[in-house]
Design a protein around this motif. Structure first.
Motif, mmCIF file in Angstrom:
data_model
loop_
_atom_site.group_PDB
_atom_site.id
_atom_site.type_symbol
_atom_site.label_atom_id
_atom_site.label_comp_id
_atom_site.label_asym_id
_atom_site.label_seq_id
_atom_site.Cartn_x
_atom_site.Cartn_y
_atom_site.Cartn_z
ATOM 1 N N GLY A 30 0.797 -1.220 0.000
ATOM 2 C CA GLY A 30 0.000 0.000 0.000
ATOM 3 C C GLY A 30 0.828 1.266 0.000
ATOM 4 N N LEU A 35 0.830 4.000 -6.137
ATOM 5 C CA LEU A 35 -0.451 4.422 -5.570
ATOM 6 C C LEU A 35 -0.360 5.879 -5.121
ATOM 7 N N THR A 36 -1.333 6.666 -5.534
ATOM 8 C CA THR A 36 -1.409 8.073 -5.146
ATOM 9 C C THR A 36 -2.586 8.265 -4.194
ATOM 10 N N TYR A 37 -2.340 8.852 -3.027
ATOM 11 C CA TYR A 37 -3.380 9.080 -2.027
ATOM 12 C C TYR A 37 -3.710 10.572 -1.951
ATOM 13 N N PHE A 58 -7.700 7.019 -3.339
ATOM 14 C CA PHE A 58 -6.400 6.694 -3.906
ATOM 15 C C PHE A 58 -6.589 6.257 -5.355
ATOM 16 N N THR A 59 -5.524 6.375 -6.137
ATOM 17 C CA THR A 59 -5.594 6.094 -7.568
ATOM 18 C C THR A 59 -4.386 5.292 -8.031
ATOM 19 N N PHE A 60 -4.558 4.593 -9.143
ATOM 20 C CA PHE A 60 -3.450 3.913 -9.814
ATOM 21 C C PHE A 60 -3.901 3.541 -11.226
ATOM 22 N N VAL A 69 -7.178 -5.443 -5.270
ATOM 23 C CA VAL A 69 -6.784 -4.520 -4.211
ATOM 24 C C VAL A 69 -7.146 -5.152 -2.870
ATOM 25 N N VAL A 151 -5.150 0.223 3.059
ATOM 26 C CA VAL A 151 -4.724 -0.364 1.792
ATOM 27 C C VAL A 151 -3.473 -1.208 2.040
ATOM 28 N N VAL A 154 -1.752 -3.987 -3.871
ATOM 29 C CA VAL A 154 -2.425 -4.082 -5.168
ATOM 30 C C VAL A 154 -1.652 -5.076 -6.024
ATOM 31 N N LEU A 159 1.502 -1.942 -13.282
ATOM 32 C CA LEU A 159 1.079 -0.955 -12.291
ATOM 33 C C LEU A 159 1.899 0.334 -12.411
ATOM 34 N N LYS A 161 1.757 4.905 -11.450
ATOM 35 C CA LYS A 161 1.098 6.050 -10.840
ATOM 36 C C LYS A 161 0.149 6.684 -11.847
#
Length: 377
Positions: A30, A35-37, A58-60, A69, A151, A154, A159, A161
């Motif tokens: 996580g 991963l962007t939070y 969060f995004t990816f 996830v 999280v 993933v 994968l 950003k």
């Protein structure tokens, strides 16, 4: 010749296996940079970051036809749960409820072996996802009063950003309305279920306004909280907990990493009509805090969207004076002003006289126009 044929066939099969398996899925924690939070984040646990607040997301991005996830839920009180909004390629595909302490959100085709449902709650969405490049946004629809979601990792191919291209960052401060409480009756009618079953923060007016303005959003909101007075047995008012990640329990220091361009405050519904002088003084103190904690942000004030006629009249009398005094004391941002907006009617079609889904869209349109007019977003 026959030996060469077998060798050629074996080579072709091997090549086929390589093509079918490339790229192979990889699992990241996580905390991985893919991963962007966005929103207030709790990084105190090494197993993975924890999200508490409504609207935190969060995004990816990934390649292929599926991603997994792994999300832990605090399971507050032993049987509590949260709701997550899952957005794939810019479209909301599901609102899912967490279950067991370990949850697996399967987007499209599963990338990991499915464990026993007694150990893991499996949440399937976008089952027929086509192979290709995909973007994912997962947003908490529920608020910190229902405990954290964490999280853990993933698993997917390719994968990387991803964050929607945005021009601005907006923080919305408020109470149950800002949190998206009592707005959604798509699963059960208002008045049925538990208090958090009708939350849907992703579609609340704040995140909607942000998306209208091509902006990121963060919510600092708690159901029942006020500026001077909170309802429903809350121990704190928002000025006491504003500097925390867990706003409802006043825990975990927040690092103010979101750095908003604009802070929109919508406090006062749970205060009700107060002594004018005391309310104005408390609001000015809070605006002073906002200026200290968000030195580069503009500040705007809006009234409660669900206020009745009496409370609306209170806002109409007080907000202009508060805004003017805050400007005079030098609390305005780069725009040089602290504008205010008072809604002309109450929005009460949802549960417990809150705005419903359709009304949040109307509120968002009104707040969007206000911000465009005042700040040129």
């Amino acid at each position: 010749m026959r030996q060469m044929y077998y060798l050629g066939l074996a080579g072709a099969l091997a090549l086929g296996l390589l093509v079918a398996c490339a790229p192979s899925p990889r699992t990241v924690s996580g905390y991985d940079e893919a991963l962007t939070y966005i929103g207030r984040l709790d990084r105190t646990d090494s197993a993975g970051p924890r999200q508490w607040g409504a609207g935190t997301y969060f995004t990816f991005a990934f390649d292929g036809d599926g991603a997994d996830v792994d999300i832990a839920d605090e399971r507050l009180y032993g049987d509590g749960y949260n709701y997550l909004e899952v957005v794939v390629d810019g479209e909301s595909v599901a609102r899912v409820a967490t279950g067991a302490p370990l949850n697996r959100l399967v987007i499209g085709k599963a990338q990991q072996p499915v464990v026993s449902d007694t150990l893991c709650h499996i949440m399937h969405v976008a089952d027929s996802l086509a192979a290709g490049r995909h973007t994912v946004l997962v947003c908490r629809d529920t608020e910190c009063g229902m405990g954290y979601t964490q999280v853990l990792g993933v698993t997917a191919c390719g994968l990387s950003k991803w964050q929607p291209a945005t021009s601005h960052r907006i923080e919305f401060i408020g109470n149950s309305i800002t949190s998206g409480m009592e707005m959604y009756d798509g699963v059960m009618p208002f008045g049925e279920g538990l208090w958090y079953d009708h939350h849907r923060a992703y579609f609340a007016y704040g995140p909607r306004t942000a998306r209208n303005l091509n902006a990121q959003w963060s919510l600092a909101s708690v159901s029942g909280i006020g500026l001077m007075h909170s309802c429903c047995d809350h121990k704190y008012v928002l000025p006491q907990t504003y500097c925390k990640v867990n706003l409802v329990d006043n825990k975990i220091d927040y690092d103010f990493s979101f750095n908003p361009d604009l802070v929109v405050s919508a406090l006062g519904q749970n205060d009700g009509v107060q002594d004018s002088s005391k309310f104005a003084s408390a609001y000015l103190d809070f605006i002073r805090m906002l200026r200290e904690k968000n030195p580069s942000a503009d500040i705007a004030l809006i009234s409660s969207p669900m206020a009745n006629d009496t409370l609306r009249a209170f806002f109409k009398a007080l907000l202009p004076a508060i805004a003017a005094e805050a400007e005079a004391q030098g609390f305005a941002g780069k725009s040089g002003k602290i504008p205010y907006h008072v809604f002309e009617r109450g929005f009460n079609a949802g549960g417990a006289a809150h705005p419903d889904m359709a009304e949040h869209e109307v509120i968002a349109a009104e707040v969007t126009r206000f911000i465009k007019d005042e700040f040129g977003f």
